[in-house]
Design a protein around this motif. Structure first.
Motif, PDB file in Angstrom:
ATOM      1  N   ARG A 193     -14.226   8.764 -57.206  1.00  0.00           N
ATOM      2  CA  ARG A 193     -15.599   8.802 -57.660  1.00  0.00           C
ATOM      3  C   ARG A 193     -16.108  10.245 -57.691  1.00  0.00           C
ATOM      4  O   ARG A 193     -16.179  10.926 -56.740  1.00  0.00           O
ATOM      5  CB  ARG A 193     -16.558   7.577 -56.979  1.00  0.00           C
ATOM      6  CG  ARG A 193     -18.128   7.936 -57.593  1.00  0.00           C
ATOM      7  CD  ARG A 193     -19.023   6.983 -57.146  1.00  0.00           C
ATOM      8  NE  ARG A 193     -18.526   5.616 -57.282  1.00  0.00           N
ATOM      9  CZ  ARG A 193     -19.200   4.477 -56.885  1.00  0.00           C
ATOM     10  NH1 ARG A 193     -20.170   4.590 -56.389  1.00  0.00           N
ATOM     11  NH2 ARG A 193     -18.715   3.275 -57.183  1.00  0.00           N
ATOM     12  N   ASP A 214     -14.524   3.164 -60.857  1.00  0.00           N
ATOM     13  CA  ASP A 214     -14.119   4.259 -60.090  1.00  0.00           C
ATOM     14  C   ASP A 214     -12.599   4.735 -60.777  1.00  0.00           C
ATOM     15  O   ASP A 214     -11.654   3.685 -61.134  1.00  0.00           O
ATOM     16  CB  ASP A 214     -14.026   4.211 -58.675  1.00  0.00           C
ATOM     17  CG  ASP A 214     -15.230   4.067 -58.195  1.00  0.00           C
ATOM     18  OD1 ASP A 214     -16.207   4.599 -58.591  1.00  0.00           O
ATOM     19  OD2 ASP A 214     -15.259   3.300 -57.028  1.00  0.00           O
ATOM     20  N   GLN A 256     -10.462   5.284 -66.111  1.00  0.00           N
ATOM     21  CA  GLN A 256     -11.275   6.221 -65.428  1.00  0.00           C
ATOM     22  C   GLN A 256     -10.770   7.731 -64.769  1.00  0.00           C
ATOM     23  O   GLN A 256     -11.300   8.645 -64.884  1.00  0.00           O
ATOM     24  CB  GLN A 256     -12.201   5.308 -64.380  1.00  0.00           C
ATOM     25  CG  GLN A 256     -13.331   6.004 -63.977  1.00  0.00           C
ATOM     26  CD  GLN A 256     -14.483   6.099 -65.021  1.00  0.00           C
ATOM     27  OE1 GLN A 256     -14.413   5.316 -66.009  1.00  0.00           O
ATOM     28  NE2 GLN A 256     -15.469   6.943 -64.668  1.00  0.00           N
ATOM     29  N   PHE A 303      -8.989   5.415 -54.425  1.00  0.00           N
ATOM     30  CA  PHE A 303     -10.237   5.219 -55.244  1.00  0.00           C
ATOM     31  C   PHE A 303     -11.180   6.282 -55.332  1.00  0.00           C
ATOM     32  O   PHE A 303     -11.702   6.790 -54.139  1.00  0.00           O
ATOM     33  CB  PHE A 303     -10.943   3.602 -54.750  1.00  0.00           C
ATOM     34  CG  PHE A 303      -9.798   2.571 -54.448  1.00  0.00           C
ATOM     35  CD1 PHE A 303      -9.652   1.501 -55.780  1.00  0.00           C
ATOM     36  CD2 PHE A 303      -9.069   2.491 -53.426  1.00  0.00           C
ATOM     37  CE1 PHE A 303      -8.887   0.566 -55.734  1.00  0.00           C
ATOM     38  CE2 PHE A 303      -8.283   1.450 -53.404  1.00  0.00           C
ATOM     39  CZ  PHE A 303      -8.233   0.544 -54.483  1.00  0.00           C
TER      40      PHE A 303
END
Length: 370
Positions: A119, A18, A35, A117
């Protein structure tokens, strides 16, 4: 020791699948993992020290973001901390895309900061939208099919009902001709009248069966608990004369009580299956077994016989309306009985099938939910 721990944490975050972005209490970016570079398009050296709100937060969410920072500064808490939420973000090209986000407040070395975090859920959202579109299309087609089926059933009922009166008239006049003019007719004329009367009678039976088929789809009967032992007993009573005529052996087991079912329809189902077994008997003494097997979520009923059987290639065809495997001279009927069985079972959210071989009897099964 502290430096080693920080280095270990950085290595772990760099390897995360992530995106991880850390900011200080002023919103300035202090950490940006590989990422995050992949998702947003900026490299860490490009954005280090930049305020996160200027880069990735869409205008719609900025007030919410600023309010969250302010609340945490004043209270040390936040409503959205450590909670998985869905919103959108902006990449380097200015494209807005959907994300899943969890924000945690962290204190390390006497400093407070946040780590987000993130995604990218663009592909998941596309799949969900596609699935929703497919479901909408299926729902629309199901509604159209339901209307079409209802119209067809209504047409079948009206057509078959209205056909009976002229058919009765034809039959009556043919019988009058036969009765009054027999002395004036030769054998060929009498044979023609016999053919006409026989055809009218077969048409009458076809109309009655078609009416029965349309009624099987009406769902006018209220549902309730149905004792299948009573249903079986009534069906056997109706067919008793034929059973005695054939000297047939009937073997029955104890059957369950089914909730949310229509007794009249299930009685028709059992009657049709038993009648079918009686009709297609072989040369040896007929034996019919009726029973049930309990499954996890359903009851699997069976009606087995040692009659003439059915070729496996016709195991699906026999449940289609008006499908016959034998000529009218061999076996009477219109080819509607098993189609009615299929309709009744499917209306009770079940399924029906047959296992058979020519010359080796037939086993009809139908499953109904508990």
């Amino acid at each position: 020791m502290i430096r080693a721990s920080e280095e270990k944490s950085r290595l772990i975050m760099n390897a995360a699948l992530d995106a991880i972005i850390c900011i200080d209490l002023n919103g300035n970016i202090t950490y940006w993992n590989p990422q995050a570079e992949k998702i947003f398009g900026w490299k860490e050296e490009e954005i280090a020290g930049t305020n996160v709100v200027d880069l990735v937060v869409p205008a719609f969410y900025r007030k919410w973001y600023e309010r969250g920072i302010e609340v945490y500064r004043n209270t040390g808490t936040g409503d959205m901390l450590n909670t998985l939420i869905e919103l959108s973000a902006i990449d380097k090209m200015g494209n807005e895309f959907p994300i899943e986000l969890t924000v945690s407040a962290i204190r390390q070395g006497g400093e407070d900061f946040f780590c987000a975090f993130i995604r990218d859920i663009s592909e998941r959202k596309k799949a969900e939208e596609k699935l929703f579109s497919i479901n909408e299309e299926l729902s629309e087609r199901a509604s159209e099919l339901a209307v079409s089926n209802a119209e067809l059933e209504r047409f079948a009922y009206i057509a078959s009902h209205d056909l009976q009166e002229p058919l009765r008239m034809v039959t009556s006049f043919l019988q009058l001709i036969e009765k009054k003019y027999t002395p004036l007719l030769d054998d060929t004329g009498l044979q023609y009248i016999h053919f006409a009367v026989d055809g009218a009678n077969r048409m009458k039976q076809l109309i009655l069966d078609l009416l029965e088929y349309s009624r099987a789809g009406s769902n006018k009967e209220l549902t309730g608990n149905t004792d299948m032992n009573e249903v079986m007993a009534e069906a056997l009573q109706v067919m008793n004369e034929r059973i005695e005529e054939l000297n047939a052996v009937i073997i029955t087991g104890t059957l369950p009580v089914l909730p949310n079912t229509r007794k009249t329809q299930l009685a028709q189902l059992m009657l049709n299956l038993i009648s079918n077994a009686l009709k297609y008997h072989g040369e040896e003494r007929l034996q019919i077994s009726i029973g049930v097997k309990e499954e996890a979520a359903s009851w699997e009923f069976y009606v087995k016989d040692n009659g003439i059987g059915i070729d496996k290639m016709f195991s699906e065809k026999i449940f289609i309306l008006f499908q016959r495997l034998h000529s009218k001279s061999e076996y009477s009927g219109t080819g509607i009985g098993l189609a009615i069985c299929k309709k009744i079972v499917e209306q009770h959210n079940g399924r029906i099938w047959v296992e058979s071989e020519a010359g080796k009897g037939s086993s009809f099964y139908f499953s109904l939910p508990k």
